[in-house]
Motif scaffolding. Structure first.
Motif, PDB file in Angstrom:
ATOM      1  N   VAL A  38     -19.797 122.740 110.841  1.00 40.75           N
ATOM      2  CA  VAL A  38     -20.556 123.956 111.122  1.00 40.75           C
ATOM      3  C   VAL A  38     -20.288 124.947 109.997  1.00 40.75           C
ATOM      4  O   VAL A  38     -19.233 124.911 109.354  1.00 40.75           O
ATOM      5  N   ALA A  39     -21.248 125.833 109.748  1.00 35.07           N
ATOM      6  CA  ALA A  39     -21.102 126.829 108.690  1.00 35.07           C
ATOM      7  C   ALA A  39     -21.857 128.093 109.080  1.00 35.07           C
ATOM      8  O   ALA A  39     -22.902 128.029 109.731  1.00 35.07           O
ATOM      9  N   ASP A  40     -21.325 129.227 108.662  1.00 32.42           N
ATOM     10  CA  ASP A  40     -21.906 130.540 108.953  1.00 32.42           C
ATOM     11  C   ASP A  40     -22.158 131.225 107.623  1.00 32.42           C
ATOM     12  O   ASP A  40     -21.226 131.669 106.950  1.00 32.42           O
ATOM     13  N   GLY A  41     -23.423 131.278 107.210  1.00 34.08           N
ATOM     14  CA  GLY A  41     -23.769 131.798 105.900  1.00 34.08           C
ATOM     15  C   GLY A  41     -23.890 133.301 105.853  1.00 34.08           C
ATOM     16  O   GLY A  41     -24.085 133.977 106.866  1.00 34.08           O
ATOM     17  N   MET A  42     -23.793 133.836 104.647  1.00 30.11           N
ATOM     18  CA  MET A  42     -23.928 135.276 104.435  1.00 30.11           C
ATOM     19  C   MET A  42     -24.564 135.505 103.071  1.00 30.11           C
ATOM     20  O   MET A  42     -24.493 134.647 102.184  1.00 30.11           O
ATOM     21  N   GLY A  43     -25.182 136.662 102.910  1.00 29.55           N
ATOM     22  CA  GLY A  43     -25.806 136.989 101.637  1.00 29.55           C
ATOM     23  C   GLY A  43     -27.149 137.666 101.838  1.00 29.55           C
ATOM     24  O   GLY A  43     -27.745 137.576 102.914  1.00 29.55           O
ATOM     25  N   ALA A  51     -26.977 128.945 101.914  1.00 28.64           N
ATOM     26  CA  ALA A  51     -25.575 128.592 101.685  1.00 28.64           C
ATOM     27  C   ALA A  51     -25.033 127.691 102.788  1.00 28.64           C
ATOM     28  O   ALA A  51     -24.369 126.679 102.510  1.00 28.64           O
ATOM     29  N   SER A  52     -25.294 128.030 104.035  1.00 27.53           N
ATOM     30  CA  SER A  52     -24.764 127.229 105.143  1.00 27.53           C
ATOM     31  C   SER A  52     -25.432 125.863 105.209  1.00 27.53           C
ATOM     32  O   SER A  52     -24.764 124.838 105.409  1.00 27.53           O
ATOM     33  N   GLY A 100     -22.730 133.239 100.340  1.00 25.47           N
ATOM     34  CA  GLY A 100     -21.487 132.557 100.647  1.00 25.47           C
ATOM     35  C   GLY A 100     -21.565 131.995 102.056  1.00 25.47           C
ATOM     36  O   GLY A 100     -22.551 132.188 102.772  1.00 25.47           O
ATOM     37  N   THR A 101     -20.514 131.303 102.465  1.00 23.63           N
ATOM     38  CA  THR A 101     -20.514 130.723 103.797  1.00 23.63           C
ATOM     39  C   THR A 101     -19.095 130.372 104.227  1.00 23.63           C
ATOM     40  O   THR A 101     -18.227 130.120 103.385  1.00 23.63           O
ATOM     41  N   THR A 102     -18.871 130.368 105.515  1.00 19.20           N
ATOM     42  CA  THR A 102     -17.670 129.756 106.067  1.00 19.20           C
ATOM     43  C   THR A 102     -17.957 128.270 106.252  1.00 19.20           C
ATOM     44  O   THR A 102     -19.108 127.832 106.151  1.00 19.20           O
ATOM     45  N   VAL A 103     -16.930 127.496 106.556  1.00 15.69           N
ATOM     46  CA  VAL A 103     -17.130 126.088 106.890  1.00 15.69           C
ATOM     47  C   VAL A 103     -15.986 125.642 107.791  1.00 15.69           C
ATOM     48  O   VAL A 103     -14.837 126.046 107.602  1.00 15.69           O
TER      49      VAL A 103
END
Length: 259
Positions: A38-43, A51-52, A100-103
């Motif tokens: 899972v990923a939570d994108g930002m930008g 990104a995600s 960017g993104t979390t993962v």
């Protein structure tokens, strides 16, 4: 769905109040094992979803392909590859708004009974075993950093819990720096274990006690459990459905377990 060799997994995602859904997930099985991400994108300018989406696609493709070397090394290499490409795009395409993104990643090799967990940011991986919920990741946020480092808090007057910064100030993410530190851990898989991967749109809104209840209620039904958890972001027990906090953020989550 059954993704191979006795592993079942299901994922869902839902857009919050924004125009785009910046959260993404992917479940994939291949010659080397099973991968859930899972990923939570930002930008800015809609680049968070880019990104995600890119991150979950690249990491899963790299990890299910035949490869040699220890699983932690392959996982770190896959996440590093996603980070490098996102960073390159940010440098060469400024209009993307510094995406960017979390993962958060779960890797289950075909051989052995070890699950590999990796993450960057504040998307989480949980293990639900015998009625107890255990978080396998630590948030890479300013709040998490201060909680884990009391000596730093002391330098600023030993801030109390309710004085700490908000959770969403990220200290680490993919795409924002040329290199990134990846946290990895391993856990032995036991019969009946269930893994939950989720973005902050779930854990922040629903809370861990309710997440544990919903995992218990869902039993072996990974799809039904996912839908219960997603619905939990909309109508938590004892709250008014019109409360704007709930359902405000994008959500992506995966529930996985062995048969």
């Amino acid at each position: 769905m059954t993704i191979g060799r006795g592993v079942r997994a299901f994922g869902v995602t839902q857009r919050g109040v924004r125009f785009e859904n910046d959260d993404a997930f992917r479940i994939l099985s291949g010659p080397s094992g099973h991968v859930c991400v899972v990923a939570d994108g930002m930008g800015g300018h809609g680049s968070g979803d880019v990104a995600s989406g890119f991150t979950v696609s690249l990491t899963t493709d790299l990890l299910v392909a035949p490869g040699e070397g220890p699983a932690p090394d392959r996982i770190r290499a896959a996440i590093d590859a996603a980070n490098r490409e996102l960073y390159r795009r940010n440098i060469t395409n400024r209009w993307l708004g510094c995406m960017g993104t979390t993962v958060a990643l779960l890797y289950l090799p075909h051989e052995g009974q070890i699950a590999h967990v990796a993450h960057v940011g504040d998307s989480r991986v949980y293990l639900y075993r015998e009625g107890a919920l255990r978080r396998l990741t630590e948030d890479h946020t300013l709040r998490g950093y201060l909680q884990a480092n009391p000596e730093v808090r002391a330098k600023h007057g030993d801030m109390k819990e309710d004085e700490l910064p908000l959770d969403n100030i990220l200290m680490r993410s993919l795409g924002t720096t040329e290199t990134v530190e990846v946290d990895l851990t391993e856990v032995e898989v036991c019969p009946g274990d269930r893994f939950l991967l989720c973005t902050d749109g779930l854990w922040e809104q629903v809370g861990e006690p309710r997440i544990a209840e919903l995992l218990q209620e869902g039993g072996d039904d990974v799809e039904g459990t996912c839908r219960r958890l997603l619905w939990g972001t909309q109508t938590p027990p004892g709250t008014n459905r019109t409360d704007e906090r709930f359902g405000a953020d994008d959500v992506a989550l995966i529930v996985a377990r062995g048969c």
